[in-house]
Design a protein around this motif. Structure first.
Motif, PDB file in Angstrom:
ATOM      1  N   HIS A 184     -14.512  -1.283 -12.951  1.00  0.00           N
ATOM      2  CA  HIS A 184     -14.092  -0.411 -12.345  1.00  0.00           C
ATOM      3  C   HIS A 184     -12.072  -0.442 -12.445  1.00  0.00           C
ATOM      4  CE1 HIS A 184     -17.193   2.434 -12.361  1.00  0.00           C
ATOM      5  NE2 HIS A 184     -17.362   1.817 -11.316  1.00  0.00           N
ATOM      6  N   LEU A 185     -12.144  -1.736 -11.882  1.00  0.00           N
ATOM      7  CA  LEU A 185     -10.433  -2.484 -11.898  1.00  0.00           C
ATOM      8  C   LEU A 185      -9.835  -3.425 -12.797  1.00  0.00           C
ATOM      9  CD1 LEU A 185     -10.767  -2.506  -8.018  1.00  0.00           C
ATOM     10  CD2 LEU A 185      -9.228  -1.150  -9.411  1.00  0.00           C
ATOM     11  N   PHE A 215      -7.811  -4.519  -0.538  1.00  0.00           N
ATOM     12  CA  PHE A 215      -6.943  -4.080   0.300  1.00  0.00           C
ATOM     13  C   PHE A 215      -8.258  -3.365   1.478  1.00  0.00           C
ATOM     14  CE2 PHE A 215      -3.847  -3.480   3.456  1.00  0.00           C
ATOM     15  CZ  PHE A 215      -3.572  -4.745   4.080  1.00  0.00           C
ATOM     16  N   LEU A 232      -8.721   4.533   0.309  1.00  0.00           N
ATOM     17  CA  LEU A 232      -7.603   3.442  -0.500  1.00  0.00           C
ATOM     18  C   LEU A 232      -8.419   3.497  -2.102  1.00  0.00           C
ATOM     19  CD1 LEU A 232      -6.003   1.385   1.437  1.00  0.00           C
ATOM     20  CD2 LEU A 232      -4.872   2.710   0.963  1.00  0.00           C
ATOM     21  N   VAL A 233     -10.040   3.644  -1.694  1.00  0.00           N
ATOM     22  CA  VAL A 233     -10.179   2.693  -3.034  1.00  0.00           C
ATOM     23  C   VAL A 233      -9.856   3.662  -3.998  1.00  0.00           C
ATOM     24  CG1 VAL A 233     -12.619   1.659  -3.939  1.00  0.00           C
ATOM     25  CG2 VAL A 233     -11.537   1.034  -1.758  1.00  0.00           C
ATOM     26  N   ARG A 276      -7.122  -2.546 -15.067  1.00  0.00           N
ATOM     27  CA  ARG A 276      -6.050  -2.343 -14.342  1.00  0.00           C
ATOM     28  C   ARG A 276      -5.170  -3.160 -13.940  1.00  0.00           C
ATOM     29  NH1 ARG A 276      -8.126   2.701 -12.255  1.00  0.00           N
ATOM     30  NH2 ARG A 276      -6.427   3.311 -11.082  1.00  0.00           N
ATOM     31  N   HIS A 305      -2.823  -5.824 -11.961  1.00  0.00           N
ATOM     32  CA  HIS A 305      -2.712  -6.581 -11.234  1.00  0.00           C
ATOM     33  C   HIS A 305      -2.968  -5.803  -9.175  1.00  0.00           C
ATOM     34  CE1 HIS A 305      -2.760 -10.894 -12.696  1.00  0.00           C
ATOM     35  NE2 HIS A 305      -3.592 -10.406 -12.780  1.00  0.00           N
ATOM     36  N   LEU A 306      -1.751  -4.664  -9.324  1.00  0.00           N
ATOM     37  CA  LEU A 306      -1.198  -4.203  -7.884  1.00  0.00           C
ATOM     38  C   LEU A 306      -2.000  -2.871  -7.684  1.00  0.00           C
ATOM     39  CD1 LEU A 306       1.147  -4.565  -6.926  1.00  0.00           C
ATOM     40  CD2 LEU A 306       2.041  -2.706  -7.655  1.00  0.00           C
ATOM     41  N   ASP A 307      -2.604  -2.166  -8.463  1.00  0.00           N
ATOM     42  CA  ASP A 307      -4.286  -1.182  -8.292  1.00  0.00           C
ATOM     43  C   ASP A 307      -5.200  -2.093  -8.038  1.00  0.00           C
ATOM     44  OD1 ASP A 307      -3.111   0.529  -9.179  1.00  0.00           O
ATOM     45  OD2 ASP A 307      -3.853   1.014 -11.371  1.00  0.00           O
ATOM     46  N   ILE A 337      -7.321  -9.914  -8.800  1.00  0.00           N
ATOM     47  CA  ILE A 337      -7.297 -10.920  -7.779  1.00  0.00           C
ATOM     48  C   ILE A 337      -7.592  -9.754  -7.070  1.00  0.00           C
ATOM     49  CG2 ILE A 337      -5.043 -10.866  -5.813  1.00  0.00           C
ATOM     50  CD1 ILE A 337      -3.424 -11.013  -8.362  1.00  0.00           C
ATOM     51  N   VAL A 340      -5.288  -5.225  -5.666  1.00  0.00           N
ATOM     52  CA  VAL A 340      -4.587  -5.575  -4.409  1.00  0.00           C
ATOM     53  C   VAL A 340      -4.874  -4.727  -3.330  1.00  0.00           C
ATOM     54  CG1 VAL A 340      -2.495  -6.409  -2.921  1.00  0.00           C
ATOM     55  CG2 VAL A 340      -3.019  -7.361  -5.020  1.00  0.00           C
ATOM     56  N   LEU A 341      -5.307  -3.088  -4.564  1.00  0.00           N
ATOM     57  CA  LEU A 341      -4.427  -2.183  -2.838  1.00  0.00           C
ATOM     58  C   LEU A 341      -5.843  -2.003  -2.834  1.00  0.00           C
ATOM     59  CD1 LEU A 341      -2.367   0.537  -1.783  1.00  0.00           C
ATOM     60  CD2 LEU A 341      -2.728   0.893  -3.639  1.00  0.00           C
ATOM     61  N   ALA A 342      -6.994  -1.787  -3.969  1.00  0.00           N
ATOM     62  CA  ALA A 342      -8.476  -1.487  -4.017  1.00  0.00           C
ATOM     63  C   ALA A 342      -8.688  -2.578  -3.366  1.00  0.00           C
ATOM     64  CB  ALA A 342      -9.512  -1.288  -5.053  1.00  0.00           C
ATOM     65  N   VAL A 393       1.197  -1.106  -0.028  1.00  0.00           N
ATOM     66  CA  VAL A 393       0.159   0.503  -0.115  1.00  0.00           C
ATOM     67  C   VAL A 393       0.845   1.676  -0.089  1.00  0.00           C
ATOM     68  CG1 VAL A 393      -1.584   1.367   1.645  1.00  0.00           C
ATOM     69  CG2 VAL A 393      -1.959  -1.318   1.328  1.00  0.00           C
ATOM     70  N   VAL A 418      -6.685   4.467  -5.600  1.00  0.00           N
ATOM     71  CA  VAL A 418      -6.723   3.411  -6.858  1.00  0.00           C
ATOM     72  C   VAL A 418      -7.845   4.271  -8.082  1.00  0.00           C
ATOM     73  CG1 VAL A 418      -7.011   1.335  -7.220  1.00  0.00           C
ATOM     74  CG2 VAL A 418      -5.578   2.029  -5.702  1.00  0.00           C
ATOM     75  N   LEU A 419      -9.016   4.502  -7.348  1.00  0.00           N
ATOM     76  CA  LEU A 419      -9.644   4.115  -8.723  1.00  0.00           C
ATOM     77  C   LEU A 419      -9.448   5.945  -9.376  1.00  0.00           C
ATOM     78  CD1 LEU A 419     -13.347   3.733  -7.411  1.00  0.00           C
ATOM     79  CD2 LEU A 419     -11.835   1.971  -9.364  1.00  0.00           C
ATOM     80  N   PHE A 447     -10.787 -15.498 -10.928  1.00  0.00           N
ATOM     81  CA  PHE A 447      -9.066 -14.983 -11.054  1.00  0.00           C
ATOM     82  C   PHE A 447      -8.723 -14.997 -12.630  1.00  0.00           C
ATOM     83  CE2 PHE A 447      -4.726 -15.522  -8.425  1.00  0.00           C
ATOM     84  CZ  PHE A 447      -4.689 -14.450  -9.863  1.00  0.00           C
ATOM     85  N   VAL A 478       2.724   1.546  -3.582  1.00  0.00           N
ATOM     86  CA  VAL A 478       1.903   2.131  -4.726  1.00  0.00           C
ATOM     87  C   VAL A 478       1.484   3.534  -4.060  1.00  0.00           C
ATOM     88  CG1 VAL A 478      -0.533   1.058  -5.788  1.00  0.00           C
ATOM     89  CG2 VAL A 478       0.944  -0.192  -5.069  1.00  0.00           C
TER      90      VAL A 478
END
Lengths: 316, 309
Positions: free
Chosen positions: B87-88, B101, A291-292, B91, B93-95, B37, B97-99, A249, A295-296, B31, A252
């Protein structure tokens, strides 16, 4: 772009250097502890950025090396090793050794599979740490004596520890930046963008990746060692997969493969946690959606937001 | 060790395996088909368990709660898809994972706020309480049997749908070459949504049937999510059959390992060493298995045909 981000780096480090002098004046010395926490997070995050940002190797087990570093220091301290330089050598050797073994195996895979295998190794290390019954097991271990520098307690607390951590952060930041600009860093990025081509051009890309993995692991180990000095406590939770997730996190959010991204990300997270936590107890209800949204809507991370250039086109 | 204890362990392992399959099935399809992811898949298991708790409190009937929870879990999954996941897809995989999360953090905290941090339990329904006499010395709870049967039935149904129906064919085709399926005029967006909703519902179902067995608590989905990832890697990403075999394998190995590792070690080493290392080794077994599979057979035991690595 380079000029602006260099100015930002200068401002960041100048602020960090001045903080111990300025903060006590406004009576907020507890903030120093907070900054140390953020800097330790930044050190680990910078090392992870070498893997993710430059190497394209997304590791979900990086916190395990922080845990190994912390436990190597703690076990050394419990057994009478007091000199921080000896502990540093032990930490580097231990994290390097573990990274060598796991790296050779993990680098047989790539992409999502690399993420999963590093997770597997991270979990193995986590459970190994919980099994160290002599050193607290699940509950962790409070340390009654900390490391010294040839008998001096300058590296134990207060501004002494602050400047040691700041110095480590600076050396790490500069080192990773130099590495990323070197031929080594360029090969690493070439292997990230087009592994077949880099290989055909004669670069042994697995060896390059392994060296990056070793460097990253050892730096994470050093942040673990310093964490022990700051927190005076170790527990297996340091190596939990959620901590690895937190590191991703940070990297990124800050901006992948950028000069200041990991530092910005680390301070952002620590500040958000502290500020939101002061406003409402259930701050995670805000932090999660934040966080979401980041990212968006903020694709390039914080360092991109702070890079005020209007001419920046669509990122590749 | 007695044979009856071994049998109980195997049944427990089977039951855990079935539960894992319900979670892993959705995860592996999402997946495999969408290349997405979804770390938030684990919290959908938690959502299922809390829904069951809430509906049992509300209606007083377990069976009614099961159906209401399934419906709500489905709607909730579709809502998440519409608001965030949609929306992902394109994108990195890292994005993703982050969203996802972020969604975990939010929902874990929300569960804590709504239901409190303490663990909750619900009783199994009356007609499934009690236990069955298997042999002279061995009794096994009816409810655990019921979960095994329910899980296997769902697995069979899923296998039938994926193998023999038109929508299943589209899912398999989508997992292999999504562009081609889209070019042939299939509404791939809607296909994704269906797969996602069903996956969320299955994870919710796992949470519902796990609720009377395990404690309901915030964060209960985090660890099982990681185990579900282990399952889909061992089975092969995108492969329902692989997920089934791997889920049972992981369930059995984990359950047997936790009971037997200490005993097995004490044969070779002294007792204190075995007591210390045994539990840790048992927790590690499934990760050792996954790492071995990744090194020896990177695409898993039963890889889906033609899925890009």
């Amino acid at each position: 772009m380079t000029d602006r981000s260099l100015i930002l780096s200068g401002v960041l480090f100048a602020l960090l250097l001045a903080a111990p002098v300025l903060l006590p004046l406004i009576g907020e010395s507890y903030l120093l502890g907070l900054i140390i926490k953020a800097m330790l997070l930044a050190i680990a995050a910078i090392s992870l950025d070498l893997l993710i940002g430059h190497g394209g190797m997304v590791s979900l087990g990086h916190a395990a090396f922080v845990g190994i570093g912390a436990y190597t220091a703690a076990i050394g301290l419990e057994n009478g090793v007091e000199n921080i330089l000896v502990l540093l050598a032990m930490t580097l050797a231990m994290t390097g050794l573990v990274a060598l073994v796991t790296g050779i195996l993990a680098l047989r895979t790539s992409g999502v599979y690399f993420l999963m295998i590093t997770l597997a190794f991270g979990q193995m290390i986590y459970f190994t740490l919980t099994s160290l019954a002599a050193y607290g097991g699940d509950d962790g271990l409070t340390l009654w004596s900390l490391a010294t520098l040839f008998g001096s307690d300058v590296v134990q607390s207060g501004s002494g520890l602050y400047f040691v951590v700041l110095g480590t952060l600076f050396v790490t930041w500069l080192g990773i930046y130099r590495i990323s600009r070197s031929r080594f860093g360029r090969v690493l990025r070439a292997a990230r963008d087009n592994p077949e081509r880099a290989e055909v051009m004669g670069y042994p890309i697995t060896r390059y990746r392994l060296i990056a993995y070793l460097i990253a692991a050892m730096i994470a180990g050093v942040s673990g060692l310093l964490l022990v000095q700051h927190a005076e406590f170790v527990s297996p939770a340091l190596a939990a997969w959620q901590r690895s997730g937190d590191l991703i996190v940070v990297v990124v959010l800050g901006g992948l493969g950028t000069r200041n991204g990991a530092i910005l990300g680390a301070f952002f997270i620590v500040i958000v946690e502290e500020v939101l936590g002061a406003i409402i107890h259930e701050w995670r209800l805000i932090y999660g959606p934040l966080l979401v949204l980041m990212v968006l809507f903020a694709k390039g991370g914080l360092s991109d937001l702070l890079d005020f250039k209007s001419s920046r086109g669509t990122a590749p | 060790m007695s044979l009856s204890l071994f049998l109980i362990l195997c049944l427990n392992g089977l039951q855990y395996g079935v539960l894992l399959f319900l979670i892993a099935a959705g995860l592996t399809l999402v997946f495999g088909v969408m290349g997405f992811i979804n770390l938030a898949h684990g919290v959908q298991y938690m959502v299922g368990a809390y829904l069951a708790f809430a509906y049992v409190q509300l209606t007083g009937s377990f069976m009614l709660a099961v159906f209401l929870s399934l419906g709500t879990a489905l709607v909730f999954g579709l809502l998440l898809e519409y608001l965030v996941f949609r929306h992902l897809y394109g994108r990195s995989h890292l994005d993703q994972v982050l969203a996802t999360f972020g969604i975990i953090i939010f929902l874990n905290e929300l569960a804590k706020v709504l239901f409190g941090p303490a663990t909750l339990t619900i009783a199994p329904p009356d007609f499934l309480s009690g236990s069955i006499q298997l042999t002279e010395t061995l009794r096994y709870p009816v409810y655990r049997f019921a979960t095994i049967v329910a899980g296997l039935a769902v697995a069979l149904g899923l296998f039938f749908i994926v193998s023999y129906t038109r929508i299943g064919m589209l899912i398999r085709a989508g997992a292999t070459t999504p562009e081609m399926v889209s070019a042939l005029g299939v509404n791939i967006q809607r296909l994704f949504m269906i797969v996602f909703g069903v996956g969320a519902m299955l994870a919710g179902f796992a949470g519902v049937i796990a609720a009377p067995i395990f404690a309901i608590e915030p964060g209960m989905g985090d660890n099982i999510l990681i185990v579900a990832f282990v399952v889909i890697i061992i089975g092969g990403i995108g492969s329902i059959g692989g997920a089934f075999v791997a889920a049972l394998l992981v369930g059995l190995i984990d359950t047997l390992g936790r009971s037997l590792a200490t005993t097995a070690l004490s044969v070779v080493f002294d007792a204190s060493f075995a007591n210390q290392v045994g539990p840790a080794l048992a927790s590690m077994l499934i990760y050792i298995l996954m790492a071995t599979i990744l090194v020896v057979r990177p695409k898993g035991l039963l890889p889906a045909k033609g899925v890009a690595p």
